[in-house]
Design an enzyme around this catalytic site. Structure first.
Site, PDB file in Angstrom:
ATOM      1  N   TRP A 102       0.710  -1.266   0.036  1.00  0.00           N
ATOM      2  CA  TRP A 102       0.134   0.009  -0.102  1.00  0.00           C
ATOM      3  C   TRP A 102       0.950   1.405   0.103  1.00  0.00           C
ATOM      4  O   TRP A 102       0.552   2.230  -0.435  1.00  0.00           O
ATOM      5  CB  TRP A 102      -0.990   0.166   1.102  1.00  0.00           C
ATOM      6  CG  TRP A 102      -2.165  -1.111   0.900  1.00  0.00           C
ATOM      7  CD1 TRP A 102      -2.382  -2.147   1.547  1.00  0.00           C
ATOM      8  CD2 TRP A 102      -2.880  -0.948  -0.198  1.00  0.00           C
ATOM      9  NE1 TRP A 102      -3.419  -2.709   1.103  1.00  0.00           N
ATOM     10  CE2 TRP A 102      -3.833  -2.244  -0.062  1.00  0.00           C
ATOM     11  CE3 TRP A 102      -3.182  -0.075  -1.180  1.00  0.00           C
ATOM     12  CZ2 TRP A 102      -4.946  -2.550  -0.926  1.00  0.00           C
ATOM     13  CZ3 TRP A 102      -4.361  -0.338  -2.176  1.00  0.00           C
ATOM     14  CH2 TRP A 102      -5.148  -1.453  -1.776  1.00  0.00           C
ATOM     15  N   ASP A 174      -1.558   6.566   6.500  1.00  0.00           N
ATOM     16  CA  ASP A 174      -2.866   5.667   6.056  1.00  0.00           C
ATOM     17  C   ASP A 174      -3.110   4.557   7.218  1.00  0.00           C
ATOM     18  O   ASP A 174      -2.328   3.531   7.311  1.00  0.00           O
ATOM     19  CB  ASP A 174      -2.311   4.877   4.719  1.00  0.00           C
ATOM     20  CG  ASP A 174      -3.334   3.762   3.912  1.00  0.00           C
ATOM     21  OD1 ASP A 174      -4.326   3.880   4.701  1.00  0.00           O
ATOM     22  OD2 ASP A 174      -3.056   3.528   2.824  1.00  0.00           O
ATOM     23  N   LYS A 198     -12.928  -1.745   6.340  1.00  0.00           N
ATOM     24  CA  LYS A 198     -12.198  -2.530   7.253  1.00  0.00           C
ATOM     25  C   LYS A 198     -12.616  -2.802   8.628  1.00  0.00           C
ATOM     26  O   LYS A 198     -13.128  -3.706   9.150  1.00  0.00           O
ATOM     27  CB  LYS A 198     -10.879  -2.373   6.901  1.00  0.00           C
ATOM     28  CG  LYS A 198     -10.389  -3.120   5.645  1.00  0.00           C
ATOM     29  CD  LYS A 198      -9.025  -2.384   4.973  1.00  0.00           C
ATOM     30  CE  LYS A 198      -8.821  -2.769   3.391  1.00  0.00           C
ATOM     31  NZ  LYS A 198      -8.044  -1.843   2.592  1.00  0.00           N
TER      32      LYS A 198
HETATM   33  C1  LIG Z   1      -7.341  -1.539   1.545  1.00  0.00           C
HETATM   34  C2  LIG Z   1      -6.249  -0.544   1.878  1.00  0.00           C
HETATM   35  C3  LIG Z   1      -6.396   0.507   0.806  1.00  0.00           C
HETATM   36  C4  LIG Z   1      -7.199   0.790  -0.400  1.00  0.00           C
HETATM   37  O1  LIG Z   1      -8.505   1.109   0.052  1.00  0.00           O
HETATM   38  P1  LIG Z   1      -9.634   1.374  -1.116  1.00  0.00           P
HETATM   39  O2  LIG Z   1     -10.735   1.854  -0.300  1.00  0.00           O
HETATM   40  O3  LIG Z   1      -9.952   0.435  -1.642  1.00  0.00           O
HETATM   41  O4  LIG Z   1      -9.172   2.416  -1.914  1.00  0.00           O
HETATM   42  C5  LIG Z   1      -5.145   1.680   1.099  1.00  0.00           C
HETATM   43  N1  LIG Z   1      -4.353   1.485   1.914  1.00  0.00           N
HETATM   44  C6  LIG Z   1      -4.330   0.264   2.959  1.00  0.00           C
HETATM   45  C7  LIG Z   1      -3.471   0.253   4.141  1.00  0.00           C
HETATM   46  C8  LIG Z   1      -5.494  -0.561   2.699  1.00  0.00           C
HETATM   47  O5  LIG Z   1      -5.727  -1.614   3.691  1.00  0.00           O
END
Ligand SMILES: *Cc1c(COP(=O)(O)O)cnc(C)c1O
Length: 362
Positions: A102, A174, A198
């Site tokens: 990511w 993030d 999540k």
């Molecule tokens: C799932 C995830 C993303 C992407 O998320 P989307 O909502 O599908 O764009 C980005 N960063 C991390 C750490 C993730 O787990």
């Protein structure tokens, strides 16, 4: 219906009580004669839902007044672009800690927009891990340091986010896969973003926390939707928001609050992941974790079995016992159990018991 033990990395399990409430309340919101899906986002009943969700986000994140909380679309993925659009000036440099899949995606988008510097890359031969204190190489005057607090695919997390403060610049994090499984230290971080699917609710909304003083950095050339200021000044109602996702997230946040809040989620995450890691560590190498022990994720538990055939048998047997989505990400293989807030304790116990039995039979 019998509920699956759902170890999906996202979208992921929601509390049954939330699903039931959503189903029961969907046809009509608050005596309005219509559902939340059908009314104006400027209406009183919707605004109440919207502000309730924002209030819960503020309480759970303990965000101080100088932090704006924004609800936007485009997933965490759009933040890979919005962060540099808003915070990386044309003559500036942004530092990225290259900790996993990511972080790499975030950096790739920033590199399309401005100048980036890789602040850390895992040395060859090291186990999967995050940078240690003192390892981050952030150029003087960097516009910001971007960090992925939990790498969902590799199964690693920073045990202590204060290592990021050493960068001496704005810290952007993030937290898509560990939001509300740990407190947010506002002395360390300045911008946080997380997709909803999540730990926060169903897919469709992304939460961005941003210190207000940073809103002035954005150049005039950035289009309206991509500017944090647009959403901050419009109470995240500058355009039509994803009303269902915000409504459902509010209910999931209410469930987190009723379950003891972030502190309870954090100790629960430590305990539940600990149960699985204990089985791994006591298996005499039958199950193996590729991660430096102190940097193991509490939400995405990655491990391997001795060979592909045994692993396939493990996954098939798990499926037969109602445990789904345990296959690791296609890019890294292995097994990955994602244990987010809403997953039942019973599902974790089912996994632990299955892992012990499976190893014992070999
Ligand atoms: C799932 C995830 C993303 C992407 O998320 P989307 O909502 O599908 O764009 C980005 N960063 C991390 C750490 C993730 O787990």
């Amino acid at each position: 219906m019998s509920r699956a033990h759902n170890f999906s990395a996202g979208p992921s399990a929601l509390p049954v009580s939330v699903l039931t409430e959503l189903a029961e309340e969907l046809p009509e919101l608050g005596g309005s004669g219509m559902s939340v899906l059908e009314m104006s986002h400027r209406s009183g009943p919707y605004e109440a839902v919207h502000n309730d969700t924002l209030d819960r986000l503020r309480r759970l994140s303990a965000a101080p007044d100088e932090v704006d909380i924004l609800l936007v679309q485009g997933g965490a993925t759009l933040q890979f672009a919005m962060v540099p659009y808003n915070l990386l000036p044309a003559d500036g440099t942004a530092a990225y800690a290259m900790t996993g899949s990511w972080a790499a995606k975030a950096e790739a988008d920033a590199a399309r927009i401005g100048r980036v510097h890789e602040a850390w890359v895992r040395p060859d031969g090291d186990p999967l891990r995050m940078p240690h204190r003192g390892e981050l190489d952030v150029p003087a005057g960097a516009a910001y340091l971007h960090a992925t607090s939990n790498e969902t695919i590799e199964g690693i997390r920073y045990p202590d986010l204060s290592v990021l403060a050493d960068a001496g610049t704005t810290v952007v994090t993030d937290m898509s896969s560990d939001i509300f499984t740990r407190p947010i230290d506002w002395d360390v971080v300045d911008v946080v973003y997380a997709g909803s699917q999540k730990n926060l609710g169903p897919a469709g909304v992304t939460v961005v926390w941003v210190k207000r003083e940073l809103l002035d950095r954005v150049p005039d050339s950035v289009p309206t939707y991509l500017r944090y200021r647009t959403h901050a000044e419009g109470n995240s109602l500058a355009n039509t928001p994803p009303v269902f996702a915000i409504w459902a997230m509010g209910k999931t946040l209410a469930w987190i609050e009723a379950s003891g809040g972030v502190a309870a989620m954090e100790s629960r995450a430590a305990k539940r992941s600990g149960r699985v890691y204990e089985v791994i560590d006591r298996s005499g190498g039958f199950y193996a974790s590729p991660v430096l022990p102190e940097h193991r994720s509490l939400t995405n538990l990655v491990f391997r079995l001795p060979d592909d055939e045994t692993q396939a048998a493990f996954l098939a047997g798990a499926e037969a016992e109602g445990m789904s989505n345990l296959k690791g990400h296609r890019s890294v293989g292995g097994v990955r159990a994602s244990i987010y807030n809403a997953l039942d304790d019973g599902s974790v116990e089912a996994l632990v018991s299955y892992m012990e039995r499976f190893a014992g039979d070999r």
